[in-house]
Design an enzyme around this catalytic site. Sequence first.
Site, PDB file in Angstrom:
ATOM      1  N   ASP A 222       0.872  -1.189   0.000  1.00 39.02           N
ATOM      2  CA  ASP A 222       0.000   0.000   0.000  1.00 39.02           C
ATOM      3  C   ASP A 222       0.901   1.228   0.000  1.00 39.02           C
ATOM      4  OD1 ASP A 222      -2.363   1.571   0.301  1.00 39.02           O
ATOM      5  OD2 ASP A 222      -1.910   1.798   2.428  1.00 39.02           O
ATOM      6  N   SER A 223       0.287   2.377  -0.251  1.00 38.50           N
ATOM      7  CA  SER A 223       1.029   3.631  -0.188  1.00 38.50           C
ATOM      8  C   SER A 223       1.479   3.933   1.240  1.00 38.50           C
ATOM      9  CB  SER A 223       0.139   4.767  -0.685  1.00 38.50           C
ATOM     10  OG  SER A 223      -1.083   4.757   0.023  1.00 38.50           O
TER      11      SER A 223
ATOM     12  N   CYS B 276      -3.852  -1.055  -2.041  1.00 42.72           N
ATOM     13  CA  CYS B 276      -4.178   0.356  -2.234  1.00 42.72           C
ATOM     14  C   CYS B 276      -5.217   0.506  -3.361  1.00 42.72           C
ATOM     15  CB  CYS B 276      -2.887   1.073  -2.602  1.00 42.72           C
ATOM     16  SG  CYS B 276      -3.059   2.809  -2.910  1.00 42.72           S
TER      17      CYS B 276
ATOM     18  N   GLU C 117      -5.356   9.410   9.232  1.00 43.56           N
ATOM     19  CA  GLU C 117      -3.928   9.472   9.593  1.00 43.56           C
ATOM     20  C   GLU C 117      -3.752  10.172  10.948  1.00 43.56           C
ATOM     21  OE1 GLU C 117      -1.053   8.446   7.997  1.00 43.56           O
ATOM     22  OE2 GLU C 117      -2.168   7.444   6.396  1.00 43.56           O
TER      23      GLU C 117
ATOM     24  N   CYS D 222     -11.307   2.975  -0.476  1.00 48.39           N
ATOM     25  CA  CYS D 222     -10.002   3.480  -0.036  1.00 48.39           C
ATOM     26  C   CYS D 222      -9.619   2.702   1.205  1.00 48.39           C
ATOM     27  CB  CYS D 222     -10.110   4.982   0.282  1.00 48.39           C
ATOM     28  SG  CYS D 222      -8.634   5.655   1.057  1.00 48.39           S
TER      29      CYS D 222
ATOM     30  N   HIS E 232      -8.274   3.468   3.880  1.00 52.78           N
ATOM     31  CA  HIS E 232      -8.464   4.099   5.189  1.00 52.78           C
ATOM     32  C   HIS E 232      -9.921   4.109   5.670  1.00 52.78           C
ATOM     33  CE1 HIS E 232      -4.472   5.454   4.279  1.00 52.78           C
ATOM     34  NE2 HIS E 232      -4.385   6.214   5.346  1.00 52.78           N
TER      35      HIS E 232
HETATM   36  N1  DGL Z   1      -4.061   3.784   0.010  1.00 51.01           N
HETATM   37  C1  DGL Z   1      -4.787   4.840  -0.654  1.00 51.01           C
HETATM   38  C2  DGL Z   1      -6.051   4.253  -1.292  1.00 51.01           C
HETATM   39  O1  DGL Z   1      -6.539   3.229  -0.908  1.00 51.01           O
HETATM   40  C3  DGL Z   1      -5.144   5.970   0.307  1.00 51.01           C
HETATM   41  C4  DGL Z   1      -3.950   6.782   0.738  1.00 51.01           C
HETATM   42  C5  DGL Z   1      -3.246   7.440  -0.428  1.00 51.01           C
HETATM   43  O2  DGL Z   1      -3.787   8.388  -1.026  1.00 51.01           O
HETATM   44  O3  DGL Z   1      -2.143   7.007  -0.733  1.00 51.01           O
HETATM   45  O4  DGL Z   1      -6.568   4.833  -2.219  1.00 51.01           O
END
Ligand code: DGL
Length: 265
Positions: free
Chosen positions: A8-9, A71, A150, A182, A184
């Site tokens: 993931d990011s 992600c 976050e 997403c 999060h």
């Molecule tokens: N992991 C990203 C997503 O699921 C959210 C956080 C980001 O923008 O990197 O889209």
Amino acid sequence: MKAIGIFDSGIGGLTVFSQVEKLLPSENLIYLGDTARVPYGTKSKETIERFAQEDTQFLLQKNVKFMIAACNTVSALALPFLKKEMNIPIMGVIEPAVQKAIFLSQNSRIGVIGTRATIESKAYDMAFAQLDPSVQVFSQACPLLVPLVEEGWLNEPEAFSITQKYFEPLIEKKIDTLILGCTHYPLLSAIIQKAIGEKVTLIDSAKATAEVCLKTLDERNLLNKNQQGQHQFFVTDDTEGFRKKGEKFLKRPMSHVERADLEQP
Ligand code: DGL
């Protein structure tokens, strides 16, 4: 024993990790969070593809047998590119969520929320068009929700009023199902449910992804059984900060958080 790689990011993909861990306790799991370069959701397709390629290269060096792009932004913008590049199977989080939403929706009016990059890519619209063209899809980018998570603002009144404002157009469309598109957003599901209305079914792509992962590994004879899986976590920035936040996400102690250098795996 070969592992499943999940990337993931940043930290949000731990929502996927946690569901995979629950469903596949015998598997070794390697998690990579590109915490030095998060967020991906505000970046261009070219940049997201390049970052995703570096993430997958790192995991390939760790000898994984299967990969999950946890992600949504990567799944939306870089999955076709990654599939072409790699010689092991890789899955994203979009299709499992879309399949589940189609299955559960009664009125075929489905909402999708995600980062700006995810929503603008129209990846969810395309997945619905392929799997069930009769579905009407209503999408909404919610860029302020990732920073709220976050910061750990999961139940604050401010988080609720921001969410409510984002949802005004979706409520007008009378959706009965909402995809949390997403990593999060599952952490905000209490206020999301309150803001969108109790009657709307929320689809958590993390759970749907873990279910498809299990099915795919089983079909390909790649499942491990009869042992306790080992877990490793890698991040591209501060390991201690990730461990602290990660323990809150996973609600348990985390060990083995290591620094990943994506240029020299
Ligand atoms: N992991 C990203 C997503 O699921 C959210 C956080 C980001 O923008 O990197 O889209």
